[in-house]
Design a protein around this motif. Structure first.
Motif, PDB file in Angstrom:
ATOM      1  N   ASP A   1     -63.828   4.925-108.022  1.00 29.47           N
ATOM      2  CA  ASP A   1     -64.547   4.704-106.635  1.00 29.47           C
ATOM      3  C   ASP A   1     -63.820   3.977-105.766  1.00 29.47           C
ATOM      4  N   LYS A   2     -62.765   3.671-105.753  1.00 25.45           N
ATOM      5  CA  LYS A   2     -61.858   3.000-104.811  1.00 25.45           C
ATOM      6  C   LYS A   2     -61.103   3.882-104.188  1.00 25.45           C
ATOM      7  N   VAL A   3     -60.947   5.174-104.621  1.00 21.81           N
ATOM      8  CA  VAL A   3     -60.294   6.156-103.991  1.00 21.81           C
ATOM      9  C   VAL A   3     -60.957   6.976-103.146  1.00 21.81           C
ATOM     10  N   ILE A   4     -61.076   6.478-101.656  1.00 20.69           N
ATOM     11  CA  ILE A   4     -62.099   7.271-100.827  1.00 20.69           C
ATOM     12  C   ILE A   4     -61.304   8.187-100.002  1.00 20.69           C
ATOM     13  N   LEU A   5     -62.258   8.904 -99.309  1.00 21.40           N
ATOM     14  CA  LEU A   5     -61.894   9.977 -98.551  1.00 21.40           C
ATOM     15  C   LEU A   5     -61.177  11.156 -99.149  1.00 21.40           C
TER      16      LEU A   5
ATOM     17  N   CYS B   1     -61.812  14.728 -97.843  1.00 19.82           N
ATOM     18  CA  CYS B   1     -61.227  14.865 -96.669  1.00 19.82           C
ATOM     19  C   CYS B   1     -59.723  15.245 -96.738  1.00 19.82           C
ATOM     20  N   PHE B   2     -58.946  14.487 -97.668  1.00 16.52           N
ATOM     21  CA  PHE B   2     -57.578  15.013 -97.938  1.00 16.52           C
ATOM     22  C   PHE B   2     -57.509  16.294 -98.475  1.00 16.52           C
ATOM     23  N   GLN B   3     -58.212  16.661 -99.446  1.00 15.20           N
ATOM     24  CA  GLN B   3     -58.217  17.893 -99.887  1.00 15.20           C
ATOM     25  C   GLN B   3     -58.318  19.221 -98.911  1.00 15.20           C
ATOM     26  N   ASP B   4     -59.307  18.898 -98.077  1.00 12.05           N
ATOM     27  CA  ASP B   4     -59.411  19.786 -96.918  1.00 12.05           C
ATOM     28  C   ASP B   4     -58.202  19.914 -95.919  1.00 12.05           C
ATOM     29  N   GLU B   5     -57.440  18.692 -95.829  1.00  7.17           N
ATOM     30  CA  GLU B   5     -56.550  18.728 -94.641  1.00  7.17           C
ATOM     31  C   GLU B   5     -55.154  18.534 -95.235  1.00  7.17           C
TER      32      GLU B   5
ATOM     33  N   ILE C   1     -57.551   0.528 -99.351  1.00  2.03           N
ATOM     34  CA  ILE C   1     -57.907   0.501 -97.742  1.00  2.03           C
ATOM     35  C   ILE C   1     -56.802   1.038 -97.059  1.00  2.03           C
ATOM     36  N   GLY C   2     -55.593   1.153 -97.655  1.00  6.96           N
ATOM     37  CA  GLY C   2     -54.474   1.711 -96.829  1.00  6.96           C
ATOM     38  C   GLY C   2     -54.414   3.375 -96.754  1.00  6.96           C
ATOM     39  N   ILE C   3     -55.506   3.917 -97.562  1.00  8.69           N
ATOM     40  CA  ILE C   3     -55.888   5.222 -97.359  1.00  8.69           C
ATOM     41  C   ILE C   3     -56.191   5.641 -96.198  1.00  8.69           C
ATOM     42  N   PRO C   4     -57.279   5.237 -95.470  1.00 10.25           N
ATOM     43  CA  PRO C   4     -57.903   5.776 -94.186  1.00 10.25           C
ATOM     44  C   PRO C   4     -56.808   6.054 -93.152  1.00 10.25           C
TER      45      PRO C   4
ATOM     46  N   GLY D   1     -52.270  20.429 -92.396  1.00  8.35           N
ATOM     47  CA  GLY D   1     -52.290  20.957 -93.820  1.00  8.35           C
ATOM     48  C   GLY D   1     -51.115  21.310 -94.398  1.00  8.35           C
ATOM     49  N   ARG D   2     -49.855  20.785 -93.759  1.00 11.76           N
ATOM     50  CA  ARG D   2     -48.329  20.836 -94.458  1.00 11.76           C
ATOM     51  C   ARG D   2     -48.180  19.883 -95.390  1.00 11.76           C
ATOM     52  N   SER D   3     -48.746  18.761 -95.105  1.00 10.83           N
ATOM     53  CA  SER D   3     -48.406  17.523 -96.110  1.00 10.83           C
ATOM     54  C   SER D   3     -49.076  17.428 -97.238  1.00 10.83           C
ATOM     55  N   THR D   4     -48.510  16.655 -98.324  1.00 12.48           N
ATOM     56  CA  THR D   4     -49.008  16.261 -99.509  1.00 12.48           C
ATOM     57  C   THR D   4     -49.637  14.798 -99.477  1.00 12.48           C
ATOM     58  N   ALA D   5     -50.847  14.659-100.058  1.00 14.63           N
ATOM     59  CA  ALA D   5     -51.185  13.263-100.196  1.00 14.63           C
ATOM     60  C   ALA D   5     -51.158  12.676-101.477  1.00 14.63           C
ATOM     61  N   ILE D   6     -50.595  11.391-101.681  1.00 12.72           N
ATOM     62  CA  ILE D   6     -50.991  10.631-103.011  1.00 12.72           C
ATOM     63  C   ILE D   6     -51.901   9.495-102.774  1.00 12.72           C
ATOM     64  N   LEU D   7     -52.944   9.531-103.395  1.00 10.34           N
ATOM     65  CA  LEU D   7     -53.786   8.370-103.180  1.00 10.34           C
ATOM     66  C   LEU D   7     -54.109   7.597-104.421  1.00 10.34           C
ATOM     67  N   GLY D   8     -54.313   6.296-104.209  1.00 10.97           N
ATOM     68  CA  GLY D   8     -54.363   5.252-105.554  1.00 10.97           C
ATOM     69  C   GLY D   8     -55.511   4.399-105.086  1.00 10.97           C
ATOM     70  N   GLY D   9     -55.874   3.922-106.362  1.00  5.06           N
ATOM     71  CA  GLY D   9     -56.944   2.871-106.290  1.00  5.06           C
ATOM     72  C   GLY D   9     -57.304   2.096-107.610  1.00  5.06           C
ATOM     73  N   ARG D  10     -58.035   1.031-107.632  1.00  4.39           N
ATOM     74  CA  ARG D  10     -57.933   0.345-108.837  1.00  4.39           C
ATOM     75  C   ARG D  10     -58.666   1.209-109.870  1.00  4.39           C
ATOM     76  N   SER D  11     -59.794   1.999-109.280  1.00  4.24           N
ATOM     77  CA  SER D  11     -60.678   2.817-110.193  1.00  4.24           C
ATOM     78  C   SER D  11     -60.980   4.055-109.303  1.00  4.24           C
TER      79      SER D  11
END
Length: 259
Positions: free
Chosen positions: A143-147, A150-154, A117-120, A131-141
């Protein structure tokens, strides 16, 4: 300046079985109290519940006649369960925008790290840097990697880690932070939000590579304005700061990770 508003829900979406995404009309709240990405709002959840619930702002926009902001939250207790049952057209009592967000420049390039829930709140940083930044998103599984869409677009690039290996890298986000910084250290800073153990590990990797790191601390809150001691964070210099008033974002080198 924080303001209290009666805010109408204009859209609602379940992101998975536990997480809800809502867009609210918030009057002039963004125009009068937005300091940048990483702030939060305090939402009254039901007439019988004393304490408000702090929820990170996912994105916000100045608009006429009503500013809008988006929130995403997980159902974790009675208050958020009540909030998840609200429907489009319902009105919420919202106090915000609160706290101090990430120190970012629109022209900057950042490594954004969000766990669960620290992703939003990291989405606001992605939008702010256009669009200049890189995102690293993490979750337990997976389905927990939300949004993720959106990050792929932004963002310029998106990397994903899951504890169970169901999506992306099998492991924790700090391993991907290490991988990315070993290939490219030309980031203005690492910006992170998620559970404290994750933040500690990400901060350690950023320090190894000499890249500044800002962390958004997830703490339970009572008042949301610094009057109580529920959200106290221990600092390395021996002081104690409020996540709600002094944070929730801190320089990672300030935080006493062993407290």
């Amino acid at each position: 300046m924080k303001v209290e508003r009666k805010c109408k829900i204009v859209s609602k979406e379940w992101l998975n079985q536990d997480a809800v995404y809502m867009v609210l009309e918030v009057g002039d709240m963004v125009r009068t109290s937005c300091k940048g990405p990483g702030q939060f709002v305090h939402v009254k959840c039901g007439d019988g519940l004393l304490l408000r619930r702090p929820i990170s702002v996912c994105s916000c926009m100045e608009d006429e006649p009503e500013d809008t902001l988006a929130i995403a939250f997980e159902v974790r207790g009675e208050g958020t369960a009540w909030l998840s049952e609200r429907q489009v057209g319902d009105t919420l009592d919202v106090l915000g925008l609160l706290g101090n967000g990430f120190q970012v420049r629109p022209e900057g390039r950042y490594l954004l790290v969000g766990g669960g829930i620290g992703i939003p709140p990291m989405r606001g940083c992605a939008q702010y840097t256009q669009g200049r930044s890189t995102a690293i998103l993490g979750g337990r599984s997976a389905d927990k990697v939300i949004l993720q869409n959106c990050f792929q677009d932004e963002c310029a690039k998106v990397l994903v880690a899951t504890d169970d290996g169901s999506l992306g890298y099998h492991g924790f986000v700090d391993a991907l932070v290490r991988q990315e910084l070993s290939e490219d250290k030309n980031y203005d800073a690492v910006l992170a939000c998620g559970p404290k153990p994750m933040l500690r590990n990400v901060a350690k990797v950023a320090e190894e590579f000499g890249v500044p790191c800002q962390v958004s601390m997830e703490e339970r809150m009572g008042c949301g304005v610094g009057a109580c001691l529920v959200c106290v964070c221990d600092m390395k210099d021996g002081t104690r700061k409020h996540a709600c008033k002094d944070g929730p974002v801190f320089d990672s080198k300030e935080v006493d990770w062993d407290a």
